[in-house]
Design a protein around this motif. Structure first.
Motif, mmCIF file in Angstrom:
data_model
loop_
_atom_site.group_PDB
_atom_site.id
_atom_site.type_symbol
_atom_site.label_atom_id
_atom_site.label_comp_id
_atom_site.label_asym_id
_atom_site.label_seq_id
_atom_site.Cartn_x
_atom_site.Cartn_y
_atom_site.Cartn_z
ATOM 1 N N ASP A 1 0.851 -1.189 0.000
ATOM 2 C CA ASP A 1 0.000 0.000 0.000
ATOM 3 C C ASP A 1 0.890 1.243 0.000
ATOM 4 O O ASP A 1 1.712 1.421 0.896
ATOM 5 C CB ASP A 1 -0.885 -0.036 1.251
ATOM 6 C CG ASP A 1 -1.902 1.095 1.290
ATOM 7 O OD1 ASP A 1 -3.075 0.795 1.543
ATOM 8 O OD2 ASP A 1 -1.527 2.275 1.075
ATOM 9 N N LYS A 2 0.710 2.105 -0.986
ATOM 10 C CA LYS A 2 1.654 3.221 -1.093
ATOM 11 C C LYS A 2 1.413 4.289 -0.031
ATOM 12 O O LYS A 2 2.285 5.116 0.217
ATOM 13 C CB LYS A 2 1.646 3.818 -2.502
ATOM 14 C CG LYS A 2 0.358 4.411 -2.945
ATOM 15 C CD LYS A 2 0.519 4.944 -4.365
ATOM 16 C CE LYS A 2 -0.831 5.381 -4.900
ATOM 17 N NZ LYS A 2 -0.747 5.886 -6.261
ATOM 18 N N HIS A 3 0.259 4.282 0.600
ATOM 19 C CA HIS A 3 0.008 5.255 1.664
ATOM 20 C C HIS A 3 0.478 4.755 3.029
ATOM 21 O O HIS A 3 0.922 5.531 3.858
ATOM 22 C CB HIS A 3 -1.488 5.571 1.777
ATOM 23 C CG HIS A 3 -2.062 6.107 0.515
ATOM 24 N ND1 HIS A 3 -1.613 7.275 -0.059
ATOM 25 C CD2 HIS A 3 -3.038 5.645 -0.296
ATOM 26 C CE1 HIS A 3 -2.303 7.513 -1.169
ATOM 27 N NE2 HIS A 3 -3.167 6.528 -1.339
ATOM 28 N N THR A 4 0.323 3.457 3.249
ATOM 29 C CA THR A 4 0.590 2.923 4.592
ATOM 30 C C THR A 4 1.777 1.947 4.615
ATOM 31 O O THR A 4 2.175 1.517 5.683
ATOM 32 C CB THR A 4 -0.637 2.166 5.128
ATOM 33 O OG1 THR A 4 -0.863 1.039 4.273
ATOM 34 C CG2 THR A 4 -1.884 3.042 5.121
ATOM 35 N N TYR A 5 2.292 1.591 3.445
ATOM 36 C CA TYR A 5 3.409 0.647 3.297
ATOM 37 C C TYR A 5 3.044 -0.751 3.814
ATOM 38 O O TYR A 5 3.918 -1.591 4.005
ATOM 39 C CB TYR A 5 4.685 1.159 4.008
ATOM 40 C CG TYR A 5 4.878 2.657 3.865
ATOM 41 C CD1 TYR A 5 5.293 3.207 2.658
ATOM 42 C CD2 TYR A 5 4.588 3.526 4.923
ATOM 43 C CE1 TYR A 5 5.417 4.589 2.509
ATOM 44 C CE2 TYR A 5 4.710 4.900 4.783
ATOM 45 C CZ TYR A 5 5.123 5.427 3.572
ATOM 46 O OH TYR A 5 5.236 6.787 3.433
ATOM 47 N N GLU A 6 1.766 -0.981 4.039
ATOM 48 C CA GLU A 6 1.339 -2.311 4.485
ATOM 49 C C GLU A 6 1.537 -3.307 3.351
ATOM 50 O O GLU A 6 1.346 -2.970 2.175
ATOM 51 C CB GLU A 6 -0.144 -2.303 4.866
ATOM 52 C CG GLU A 6 -0.467 -1.570 6.145
ATOM 53 C CD GLU A 6 -1.975 -1.364 6.266
ATOM 54 O OE1 GLU A 6 -2.529 -0.545 5.496
ATOM 55 O OE2 GLU A 6 -2.586 -2.013 7.114
ATOM 56 N N ASP B 1 0.504 -6.728 1.530
ATOM 57 C CA ASP B 1 -0.606 -7.654 1.332
ATOM 58 C C ASP B 1 -0.069 -8.853 0.555
ATOM 59 O O ASP B 1 0.335 -8.716 -0.605
ATOM 60 C CB ASP B 1 -1.699 -6.918 0.527
ATOM 61 C CG ASP B 1 -2.964 -7.737 0.419
ATOM 62 O OD1 ASP B 1 -3.001 -8.860 0.956
ATOM 63 O OD2 ASP B 1 -3.919 -7.244 -0.218
ATOM 64 N N VAL B 2 -0.023 -9.997 1.211
ATOM 65 C CA VAL B 2 0.460 -11.201 0.524
ATOM 66 C C VAL B 2 -0.696 -11.731 -0.321
ATOM 67 O O VAL B 2 -1.728 -12.151 0.198
ATOM 68 C CB VAL B 2 0.950 -12.260 1.542
ATOM 69 C CG1 VAL B 2 1.387 -13.527 0.814
ATOM 70 C CG2 VAL B 2 2.099 -11.701 2.370
ATOM 71 N N LEU C 1 6.289 -10.086 8.796
ATOM 72 C CA LEU C 1 5.230 -9.761 9.744
ATOM 73 C C LEU C 1 5.611 -9.877 11.212
ATOM 74 O O LEU C 1 5.257 -9.017 12.019
ATOM 75 C CB LEU C 1 4.032 -10.686 9.461
ATOM 76 C CG LEU C 1 2.744 -10.376 10.197
ATOM 77 C CD1 LEU C 1 2.145 -9.075 9.685
ATOM 78 C CD2 LEU C 1 1.736 -11.517 10.030
ATOM 79 N N PRO D 1 6.216 -2.549 7.512
ATOM 80 C CA PRO D 1 5.859 -1.256 6.921
ATOM 81 C C PRO D 1 6.763 -0.127 7.431
ATOM 82 O O PRO D 1 7.128 0.760 6.650
ATOM 83 C CB PRO D 1 4.415 -1.045 7.384
ATOM 84 C CG PRO D 1 3.883 -2.427 7.583
ATOM 85 C CD PRO D 1 5.046 -3.231 8.090
ATOM 86 N N GLU D 2 7.148 -0.176 8.695
ATOM 87 C CA GLU D 2 8.017 0.853 9.255
ATOM 88 C C GLU D 2 9.369 0.843 8.539
ATOM 89 O O GLU D 2 9.925 1.898 8.219
ATOM 90 C CB GLU D 2 8.223 0.622 10.764
ATOM 91 C CG GLU D 2 7.014 0.944 11.645
ATOM 92 C CD GLU D 2 5.936 -0.124 11.659
ATOM 93 O OE1 GLU D 2 6.097 -1.164 10.980
ATOM 94 O OE2 GLU D 2 4.903 0.062 12.347
ATOM 95 N N MET E 1 8.981 2.154 4.951
ATOM 96 C CA MET E 1 8.890 3.621 4.914
ATOM 97 C C MET E 1 10.290 4.229 4.916
ATOM 98 O O MET E 1 10.568 5.131 4.126
ATOM 99 C CB MET E 1 8.098 4.130 6.122
ATOM 100 C CG MET E 1 8.019 5.653 6.186
ATOM 101 S SD MET E 1 7.290 6.227 7.735
ATOM 102 C CE MET E 1 8.708 6.102 8.821
ATOM 103 N N GLU E 2 11.163 3.711 5.769
ATOM 104 C CA GLU E 2 12.519 4.242 5.828
ATOM 105 C C GLU E 2 13.258 3.971 4.510
ATOM 106 O O GLU E 2 13.966 4.840 4.001
ATOM 107 C CB GLU E 2 13.300 3.620 7.001
ATOM 108 C CG GLU E 2 12.695 3.860 8.378
ATOM 109 C CD GLU E 2 12.697 5.323 8.825
ATOM 110 O OE1 GLU E 2 13.435 6.137 8.233
ATOM 111 O OE2 GLU E 2 11.938 5.660 9.761
ATOM 112 N N HIS F 1 11.897 6.378 1.850
ATOM 113 C CA HIS F 1 12.242 7.788 2.051
ATOM 114 C C HIS F 1 13.739 8.042 2.073
ATOM 115 O O HIS F 1 14.184 9.131 1.758
ATOM 116 C CB HIS F 1 11.578 8.326 3.324
ATOM 117 C CG HIS F 1 10.110 8.491 3.155
ATOM 118 N ND1 HIS F 1 9.523 9.710 2.893
ATOM 119 C CD2 HIS F 1 9.103 7.593 3.138
ATOM 120 C CE1 HIS F 1 8.212 9.537 2.745
ATOM 121 N NE2 HIS F 1 7.937 8.265 2.895
#
Lengths: 277, 695
Positions: B563-568, B570-571, B606, B685-686, B689-690, B693
């Motif tokens: 997910d590009k907004h939340t970096y979650e 999805d398998v 996960l 996701p954390e 994000m790094e 960015h």
């Protein structure tokens, strides 16, 4: 002594005469009072079990609002046609099906967690909470009920009787819960948004953000400052919308995520909400 | 001939679904007391004094001074005390037991104990090596000297918690002057030996029974020996039945987990091919070595995974830290190393500007090649066919190309891998010395006597199936009760993907002998002992030769969307092809595949367990995230027959194989989706994000 009242009046009488923790579904309070296998639950207070008060198990549609009784389960809210869709979307992401058969919205309010997914939508929808005591009832906006993590203004002699959701229609709603997995997860952050557009002009904009401050974040003055814009103007100023929330988004590092992530994702979700209008 | 792979209902399925199975926590004995554990509040220190409150009638405390025998738990490496006498080495280390009939009372007594410990600075980094291992093949110095390019990368992996459904637990009692413990365990004879030594008793005076096990995943391999010895010491002192069940949080903070690791791989490249490699894998052993040396060894033996590298130099260290000891977990060191080498081969290709798939295939191992330790891959290797099948069912090549588009937040990854079956080297021959018995009574009912444990992976069904099939009897005529060390010989621990291949193989031989000598209506008994195949040659000291008698093989393909907004993450899909020789029961093996993949994939993206100043941060099932049915997609798994001549019906190992390739497959998919290189797992996701960015 723990009590299992048979009517609301009886329950309120107990609350007037003694000090109790009120248990509806028990899905939060049982975790807070974890004990040992093969031993009783070590509750710190006497318990008032209200789960069989059928008079508080209802969803009623009125002209101005939907009324949800305190022991109504999430599962039955999902089945009711008048429960707002955005609330249903949040409920579908609360825990798992088994828990949703017993958990209640009232319990979610009483637990007063800033990451509670059901409560987030209550902020967005301007929900009002009916608090009852043996001496009468009062109607309080959700943001005046919850004051901090685990803190609320419900008096010892009161209990939540009903949740009222004003009936409003929106052109567009948005709900996103960010949990570590797709079910049975506590939110790292969450955002609910709603907008009403008329002739391409933003008549109303609402944003509620969860798990980034001591309570759910909702700021009506920020919302008002973007009213009256055309949709194109609003979208062009999407960075300003996010920036307006900067000082309110003050998340923490914990065992579930970190502050940097929560903050960045909250900004991203504000942007995603505005862009999809 | 019947096809042994054809599935039957698991023999214990009905009682488990119906909730009739009595697990350890369901067992009660008359006059029973509970045991609770006093634990160290500090990561490192010296005990000055422990002051107990006045204990009421019927309550007791048990500590190191009560140990009749040796105060070290018997396991592969012996440095783990039953109860520490002076030094405490991790938060949650058991200091003593309190026992009594009422749990709430016990809990308040436990709270009233005053523990005075002189705290010192804990070791929390990779600075104190407790074990160093090394092996080499060829001349890696020369390969590096001749190289026209050198590529190096470092990878880290996190903790993984077994998250068995049922926490650790035992009930102990004295019966006929025999110290009896029944527990949720994988290795009855490990517990037997440990209790015997701690109590300084004879073999006959100690009896270990296996209760139905609600999941183990390696977590009930060596740790139960620690718990059982403590319980046994208490049993000898108070002489009343005792129940000791860990609560979930207690279990999570104080029992063994998968070792976090840091691996650096360096490759010498000549003419676009890797000619030499040096690797160093460091694993965090926690406070005591325990099984860590063997875990390290299995990791190092997977240094080149399913690739042939001519010149090789491999080092490894178990680092001691003031944290909870780490230990056995499905895969046993291989998941860390296979993750690192799969990512490395992928990244090396990118560095060289080559197509990763072709580059990796060009280095792939073939039948007849030397293994990393100079042994031989003797049996047919069907990887080519398996990879083609996996690519075909997943549409891998087309998707791989389509997802290169940087506006598409999708990715697909493929890993291929082996898993060595059974104990390392000559372990089966020299350490385990497995024995099995098949007995029949005068009514011609057949009994399987082995110490193999069914912890969900199915031997109660598969071992009966093997014996019933050889004897041509209906499965109901073959009985396999829960192991009891007074009744069954030591067929070895239920670990290392060895049960079907080794124990099943011995049972098939025993059954065959019984069939050949079958006398109707007469009691008979056949015993078989393990004999190593003649071809296995292993020098444990130098880590040279055939590290395993056989290898199972696998290919995993994982597809994700980020997910590009939340970096979650999805398998979306998981596809697999496995060669484990021959499935003794296809559905059981596919069940292992679904579970192993979920555990392996989740390990990659996960499951987060982290610590701060020696204290674990995720200590319950709310905070330690394992996948739910919502997180795991439907899988498309296939088995390819490749019978192993020494396994029953051709079976090799399957339990761990399905886990070891999940992490690199999902990590490769994630890195394609976000267009960044993943080096550290779990790739949360954390973390993404790094990466996004900061590059």
């Amino acid at each position: 002594m723990n009590k299992i009242p048979e009517s609301l009046n009886e329950a309120l009488q107990y609350l007037k005469e003694g000090t109790y923790d009120v248990l509806a579904g028990g899905t939060d309070i049982m975790l807070k009072n974890r004990g040992y296998a093969e031993a009783p639950v070590p509750f710190k207070k006497n318990m008032l079990y209200i789960f069989n008060l059928d008079e508080l198990r209802y969803i009623a549609t009125h002209d101005e609002h939907i009324a949800i009784g305190a022991v109504t389960s999430y599962a039955s809210m999902l089945r009711h046609p008048d429960v707002p869709d955005i609330l249903k979307r949040s409920i579908r992401q609360i825990a798992g099906p088994a828990l949703r058969h017993v958990a209640t919205l009232a319990g979610n309010i009483g637990n007063a967690s800033p990451s509670a997914d059901g409560v987030l939508v209550l902020y967005l929808l301007d929900a009002r909470i009916i608090l009852a005591s043996a001496d009468g009832e009062r109607e309080v906006p959700i943001e005046d009920v919850i004051t901090g993590p685990g803190k609320h203004t419900i008096r010892p002699e009161e209990m939540i009787k009903e949740i009222r959701l004003p009936r409003r229609t929106f052109s567009n709603t948005f709900f996103k819960k960010v949990g570590a997995r797709k079910a049975d997860a506590i939110s790292k952050t969450s955002l609910a948004g709603a907008a009403r557009l008329h002739d391409n002009v933003v008549e109303e904009l609402r944003i509620a953000i969860g798990a980034v401050n001591v309570t759910v974040v909702r700021d009506r003055s920020i919302e008002a400052s973007f009213k009256g814009l055309t949709l194109e103007d609003l979208k062009a100023r999407v960075d300003e919308v996010a920036a307006a929330y900067d000082s309110l988004i003050r998340p923490i590092d914990d065992q579930r995520s970190n502050a940097r992530y929560r903050k960045q994702v909250s900004f991203n979700l504000i942007e995603a909400f505005i862009r999809q209008l | 001939m019947k096809n042994i792979s054809k599935s039957i209902d698991k023999v214990d399925a009905h009682e488990k679904i119906a909730g009739e199975t009595a697990y350890i926590s369901d067992i009660k004995r008359e006059d029973m007391v509970y045991a609770m554990t006093l634990r160290s509040p500090v990561a490192s220190g010296t005990i000055r004094n422990i002051t107990l409150p006045t204990l009421p009638e019927g309550y007791a405390a048990v500590g190191p001074e009560d140990i009749p025998g040796r105060n070290l738990v018997t396991m592969i490496y012996e440095d783990w005390p039953v109860f520490p006498e002076k030094r405490v080495n991790y938060i949650g280390e058991p200091l003593m037991l309190l026992l009594g009939p009422d749990k709430e009372r016990l809990a308040s007594l436990l709270d009233a104990v005053e523990v005075d410990i002189e705290e010192d600075t804990p070791v929390l980094d990779y600075s104190h090596s407790g074990v160093h291992l090394h092996y080499e093949k060829g001349d890696s110095d020369k390969a590096f000297a001749d190289a026209d390019r050198i590529i190096e990368e470092t990878y880290t992996t996190g903790y993984q918690e077994q998250a068995y459904i049922e926490p650790q637990g035992f009930v102990g009692y004295i019966e006929d002057e025999t110290y009896t413990v029944i527990g949720s365990i994988q290795c009855p004879y490990y517990v037997h030996e440990a209790v015997k030594v701690t109590l300084d008793e004879t073999d006959e005076n100690v009896r270990v029974l296996q209760a139905p096990v609600g999941g183990a995943f390696g977590g009930k391999e060596e740790f139960p020996s620690v718990m059982a010895t403590q319980l046994a010491v208490a049993l000898k002192k108070i002489k009343r039945p005792i129940k000791m069940i860990y609560e979930r949080e207690e279990d999570m903070v104080s029992t063994t987990k998968r070792h976090p690791s840091k691996t650096t791989i360096r490759a010498a490249v000549k003419d676009g091919r890797i000619t030499g490699m040096t690797s160093h894998i460091g694993i965090d052993g926690g406070a005591y070595i325990g099984l860590s040396e063997v875990v390290l060894s299995r990791g190092m033996l997977a240094a080149t995974n399913a690739y042939t590298i001519e010149h090789l130099d491999v080092d490894g260290d178990v680092y001691l830290t003031n944290t909870v000891p780490n230990g056995a977990f499905r895969g046993f060191g291989a998941p860390q190393m296979i993750y690192a080498i799969e990512m490395f081969m992928h990244h090396a290709a990118k560095e060289l500007g080559e197509d990763p798939f072709s580059f990796r295939k060009a280095h792939m191992v073939k039948q007849g090649d030397w293994t990393s330790t100079g042994g031989k891959f003797r049996d047919p290797i069907l990887l080519d066919e398996m990879i083609e099948k996996a690519a075909d069912i997943s549409d891998y090549h087309k998707k791989r190309k389509a997802y290169e588009d940087e506006n598409v937040y999708k990715g697909i990854g493929m890993s291929w891998f082996f898993h060595g079956c059974g104990f390392t080297g000559s372990g089966e021959q020299h350490i385990i010395k497995s024995r099995v018995e098949v007995e029949k009574d005068a009514q011609d009912t057949v009994y399987i006597h082995v110490a193999a444990v069914d912890m969900g992976q199915g031997p109660k069904t598969t071992l009966r199936k093997i014996v019933a099939d050889v004897l041509d009897l209906p499965i109901e005529r073959v009985i396999f009760d829960y192991p009891d060390t007074h009744r069954v010989p030591d067929s070895g621990p239920t670990v290392a993907s060895r049960t079907a291949m080794i124990v099943g193989g011995l049972l098939a031989r025993a059954a065959k002998t019984l069939k050949e000598t079958w006398r109707e209506g007469e009691a008979q008994k056949v015993e078989k002992r393990y004999q190593q195949p003649d071809y296995v040659e292993w020098d444990g000291e130098c880590m040279k030769g055939d590290a395993y008698p056989a290898y199972s093989w696998g290919v995993n393909v994982v597809e994700v969307e980020v997910d590009k907004h939340t970096y979650e993450i999805d398998v979306k899909d998981v596809y697999s092809v496995y060669d484990l020789g021959k499935a003794i029961d296809e559905r059981i093996v596919l069940g292992q595949a679904d579970g192993g993949q979920a555990q392996g994939v989740a390990y990659g993206y996960l499951e987060v367990m982290s610590r701060e100043n020696g204290r674990l941060k995720q200590t319950n099932m709310t905070d330690y995230i394992i996948p739910t049915a919502m997180d795991m997609p439907k899988t498309d798994n296939h088995l390819i027959d490749n019978p192993y001549p020494y396994g029953p019906y051709g079976a090799k190992g399957g339990g761990e194989l399905t886990l070891v390739g999940g992490a690199p497959a999902v990590a490769q998919a994630i890195e394609q989706a976000v267009g960044r290189r993943v080096r550290d797992i779990p790739a949360t996701p954390e973390y993404l994000m790094e990466l996004i960015h900061n590059g």
